[in-house]
Design a protein around this motif. Structure first.
Motif, PDB file in Angstrom:
ATOM      1  N   ASP A  69      56.175 135.611  -6.513  1.00 44.29           N
ATOM      2  CA  ASP A  69      55.439 135.581  -5.248  1.00 44.29           C
ATOM      3  C   ASP A  69      55.888 136.716  -4.332  1.00 44.29           C
ATOM      4  O   ASP A  69      55.078 137.318  -3.626  1.00 44.29           O
ATOM      5  CB  ASP A  69      55.657 134.246  -4.534  1.00 44.29           C
ATOM      6  CG  ASP A  69      54.938 133.078  -5.199  1.00 44.29           C
ATOM      7  OD1 ASP A  69      54.077 133.322  -6.066  1.00 44.29           O
ATOM      8  OD2 ASP A  69      55.242 131.924  -4.854  1.00 44.29           O
ATOM      9  N   TRP A 119      54.801 137.832  -0.553  1.00 39.19           N
ATOM     10  CA  TRP A 119      55.214 136.556   0.051  1.00 39.19           C
ATOM     11  C   TRP A 119      56.690 136.576   0.409  1.00 39.19           C
ATOM     12  O   TRP A 119      57.489 137.228  -0.256  1.00 39.19           O
ATOM     13  CB  TRP A 119      54.939 135.429  -0.944  1.00 39.19           C
ATOM     14  CG  TRP A 119      55.478 134.076  -0.551  1.00 39.19           C
ATOM     15  CD1 TRP A 119      54.867 133.147   0.233  1.00 39.19           C
ATOM     16  CD2 TRP A 119      56.719 133.500  -0.955  1.00 39.19           C
ATOM     17  NE1 TRP A 119      55.649 132.032   0.352  1.00 39.19           N
ATOM     18  CE2 TRP A 119      56.801 132.226  -0.359  1.00 39.19           C
ATOM     19  CE3 TRP A 119      57.781 133.947  -1.741  1.00 39.19           C
ATOM     20  CZ2 TRP A 119      57.894 131.386  -0.549  1.00 39.19           C
ATOM     21  CZ3 TRP A 119      58.870 133.115  -1.930  1.00 39.19           C
ATOM     22  CH2 TRP A 119      58.921 131.849  -1.343  1.00 39.19           C
ATOM     23  N   LYS A 131      50.730 129.372   2.399  1.00 39.25           N
ATOM     24  CA  LYS A 131      49.840 129.690   1.279  1.00 39.25           C
ATOM     25  C   LYS A 131      48.568 128.864   1.365  1.00 39.25           C
ATOM     26  O   LYS A 131      48.600 127.696   1.738  1.00 39.25           O
ATOM     27  CB  LYS A 131      50.514 129.372  -0.060  1.00 39.25           C
ATOM     28  CG  LYS A 131      51.542 130.366  -0.526  1.00 39.25           C
ATOM     29  CD  LYS A 131      52.016 129.957  -1.915  1.00 39.25           C
ATOM     30  CE  LYS A 131      53.138 130.842  -2.406  1.00 39.25           C
ATOM     31  NZ  LYS A 131      53.625 130.399  -3.729  1.00 39.25           N
ATOM     32  N   ILE A 153      49.133 133.946   2.478  1.00 33.71           N
ATOM     33  CA  ILE A 153      48.975 134.294   1.058  1.00 33.71           C
ATOM     34  C   ILE A 153      47.830 133.483   0.456  1.00 33.71           C
ATOM     35  O   ILE A 153      47.705 132.272   0.698  1.00 33.71           O
ATOM     36  CB  ILE A 153      50.271 133.987   0.270  1.00 33.71           C
ATOM     37  CG1 ILE A 153      51.421 134.858   0.772  1.00 33.71           C
ATOM     38  CG2 ILE A 153      50.070 134.199  -1.238  1.00 33.71           C
ATOM     39  CD1 ILE A 153      51.331 136.315   0.399  1.00 33.71           C
ATOM     40  N   TYR A 157      46.169 132.194  -3.106  1.00 36.98           N
ATOM     41  CA  TYR A 157      46.640 131.919  -4.461  1.00 36.98           C
ATOM     42  C   TYR A 157      45.551 131.139  -5.181  1.00 36.98           C
ATOM     43  O   TYR A 157      44.908 130.271  -4.585  1.00 36.98           O
ATOM     44  CB  TYR A 157      47.913 131.086  -4.368  1.00 36.98           C
ATOM     45  CG  TYR A 157      48.522 130.620  -5.665  1.00 36.98           C
ATOM     46  CD1 TYR A 157      49.503 131.379  -6.302  1.00 36.98           C
ATOM     47  CD2 TYR A 157      48.152 129.412  -6.240  1.00 36.98           C
ATOM     48  CE1 TYR A 157      50.083 130.941  -7.476  1.00 36.98           C
ATOM     49  CE2 TYR A 157      48.729 128.970  -7.419  1.00 36.98           C
ATOM     50  CZ  TYR A 157      49.692 129.735  -8.038  1.00 36.98           C
ATOM     51  OH  TYR A 157      50.267 129.303  -9.208  1.00 36.98           O
ATOM     52  N   ILE A 186      47.478 136.193  -5.164  1.00 32.75           N
ATOM     53  CA  ILE A 186      48.054 135.912  -6.484  1.00 32.75           C
ATOM     54  C   ILE A 186      46.989 135.254  -7.344  1.00 32.75           C
ATOM     55  O   ILE A 186      46.491 134.171  -7.019  1.00 32.75           O
ATOM     56  CB  ILE A 186      49.278 134.990  -6.359  1.00 32.75           C
ATOM     57  CG1 ILE A 186      50.336 135.646  -5.460  1.00 32.75           C
ATOM     58  CG2 ILE A 186      49.849 134.666  -7.739  1.00 32.75           C
ATOM     59  CD1 ILE A 186      51.435 134.700  -5.021  1.00 32.75           C
ATOM     60  N   ARG A 195      49.088 137.236 -12.539  1.00 35.59           N
ATOM     61  CA  ARG A 195      50.212 136.476 -13.091  1.00 35.59           C
ATOM     62  C   ARG A 195      49.754 135.768 -14.359  1.00 35.59           C
ATOM     63  O   ARG A 195      48.612 135.330 -14.455  1.00 35.59           O
ATOM     64  CB  ARG A 195      50.685 135.460 -12.055  1.00 35.59           C
ATOM     65  CG  ARG A 195      51.858 134.614 -12.520  1.00 35.59           C
ATOM     66  CD  ARG A 195      52.244 133.581 -11.470  1.00 35.59           C
ATOM     67  NE  ARG A 195      52.731 134.196 -10.256  1.00 35.59           N
ATOM     68  CZ  ARG A 195      53.169 133.506  -9.209  1.00 35.59           C
ATOM     69  NH1 ARG A 195      53.165 132.196  -9.221  1.00 35.59           N
ATOM     70  NH2 ARG A 195      53.606 134.143  -8.141  1.00 35.59           N
TER      71      ARG A 195
END
Length: 474
Positions: free
Chosen positions: A170, A175, A181, A234, A236, A263, A288
């Motif tokens: 992260d 992050w 998040k 963030i 995600y 992410i 990722r």
């Protein structure tokens, strides 16, 4: 490939700088309390090594590759010895193979049979170490690429390690501990108690969800309103679901979401979808790769040119079709040995994915080796009549960029000579788009391939809320 990137670290040991916006007083207080008070207190209360492990990982990533590999192989020998001593499955396997962990060598290790998902599914009690009590272990379930559920168990120390791995990755996306998040995720957790809600907000800093099982204009608008109100940092989520959100906001125009980082995980990130996400949100996407059974396998750093392999946690092999070590740059099956799960060792486990290993060094200076790209899941490879295979995700990506009028696409091979193409049309979609798609698929699979095109409002989801770009039912 032209991609936006953050600045590289100025010297080893220092992460790339990210300039966050000025914090509102209330947000600054929340971040401070979460990072400096609640997280350390939680680790202290629970006897957890999560933050201490994170600190070690921050340092170890800058060690040389030779040092990291030497330590990885020492851990590999230890987990193999542990498995042979305490797991009935491995005791029997090692005896059968004439393998003695006390005389461990990589050559002998590489001759051991691969661990199949079906074996994990049906011999789980034998894989668990002697005396293991499932109720005292952490249980994780995954639907898997074929829709058959799979359950794995781990000890709490492994979970702490998993958490630290994810936190370091992260950080590569911008992050920092205490940042809020927002997640685009399927079947998001619903905290039932005041304590659980408090932990989500103040400890885990992740209490804003867009449920991928219910992505509609109304739900996306509500997500954006809450994002603005809470000033989330963030973003995600599932790669394709992030694209759907970005594409919706692009057509709507004014949205005002400017995360520090994004992410993308759990699915293949297509190149054209990455470009849309980065254009709309104004920051790079950090790709990722991992799976529920062994957690994080690889992740991009600030350079965004390939992914760093998590060799501090895993021993990762890349095998060709003869199950021999593949050459760098060669498409290969990914096989993983978990170096830390002592409750249920997974040794030479076939995760069901293919990727391309690289022997190049990343400009960031980290010693962690590189995964050039994940090509797709083995279940996503489509078949030609002569028995050869086609990477379905790569075919989808190439076709989307080559044929005008195609916004999203999924290929489902129902017979060796029949493919269904589920298509979400772009504004410039015409009948010619369909004709070109049929021609493209027949060029790849042969003139005998029957192609059925289904025009849809949206692609069908899996029960997890994820999407699959290719399915082979043959």
């Amino acid at each position: 490939k032209s991609r936006k990137t953050m600045n590289a670290p100025s010297r080893p040991g220092h992460a790339a700088s990210v300039s966050p916006p000025a914090l509102r007083p209330g947000k600054a207080l929340q971040r401070f309390v979460s990072a400096r008070v609640l997280n350390p207190l939680s680790d202290l209360k629970n006897g957890s090594s999560r933050l201490a492990t994170l600190e070690r990982l921050r340092r170890s990533q800058w060690r040389s590759r030779d040092e990291l590999v030497a330590e990885q192989q020492a851990r590999l020998a230890r987990i193999v010895t542990h498995a042979g001593k305490y797991s009935r499955y491995y005791r029997d396997l090692f005896t059968q193979e004439g393998f003695d962990p006390a005389d461990f060598t990589l050559e002998r290790f590489s001759s051991l049979p691969l661990l199949e998902k079906e074996t994990v599914r049906h011999q789980i009690d034998d894989l668990l170490v002697d005396g293991a009590i499932k109720e005292r272990l952490v249980e994780a379930k995954t639907g898997g690429s074929t829709g058959h559920s799979l359950t794995v168990y781990s000890d709490i120390k492994w979970q702490e390690r998993r958490g630290a791995d994810a936190m370091r990755a992260d950080e590569w996306a911008g992050w920092r501990l205490g940042m809020q998040k927002g997640a685009v995720w399927g079947n998001p957790p619903q905290p039932q108690s005041s304590l659980a809600r408090f932990k989500d907000r103040w400890l885990y800093c992740m209490d804003l969800y867009l449920d991928t099982m219910n992505i509609t204009p109304k739900s996306m608008d509500a997500f954006v309103v809450e994002w603005r109100r809470r000033d989330v940092d963030i973003l995600y989520g599932h790669a394709h679901s992030l694209f759907i959100l970005a594409d919706y906001l692009r057509t709507r125009g004014d949205h005002g979401m400017r995360p520090v980082g994004i992410i993308a995980t759990s699915m293949m990130l297509l190149r054209n979808e990455r470009e849309v996400i980065e254009e709309v949100f104004g920051c790079p996407v950090t790709n990722r790769y991992g799976c529920e059974e062994v957690a994080l396998i690889a992740c991009e750093c600030e350079q965004h040119h390939g992914m760093h392999l998590n060799i501090e946690h895993l021993y990762i092999e890349f095998l060709n079709e003869r199950l021999q070590p593949a050459r760098p740059g060669e498409m290969a099956e990914i096989v993983v040995t978990d170096l830390y799960n002592q409750a249920m060792p997974l040794i030479r486990y076939r995760v069901g994915d293919t990727g391309i290993y690289s022997d190049r060094a990343c400009p960031c200076g980290r010693g962690l080796p590189m995964l050039e790209e994940v090509v797709g899941r083995t279940a996503d490879f489509l078949k030609r009549g002569d028995g050869s295979r086609v990477a379905g995700v790569s075919l989808v990506e190439r076709t989307l960029t080559a044929i005008p009028g195609l916004a999203q696409m999924q290929l489902v091979q129902t017979h060796i000579d029949r493919i269904e193409a589920n298509v979400v049309g772009a504004p410039d979609y015409t009948e010619l788009s369909s004709q070109q798609l049929v021609g493209e698929l027949r060029q790849v699979f042969g003139a005998q391939m029957r192609v059925e095109i289904n025009l849809l409002e949206q692609l069908p989801k899996e029960t997890s809320g994820k999407y699959r770009f290719a399915k082979c039912l043959v």
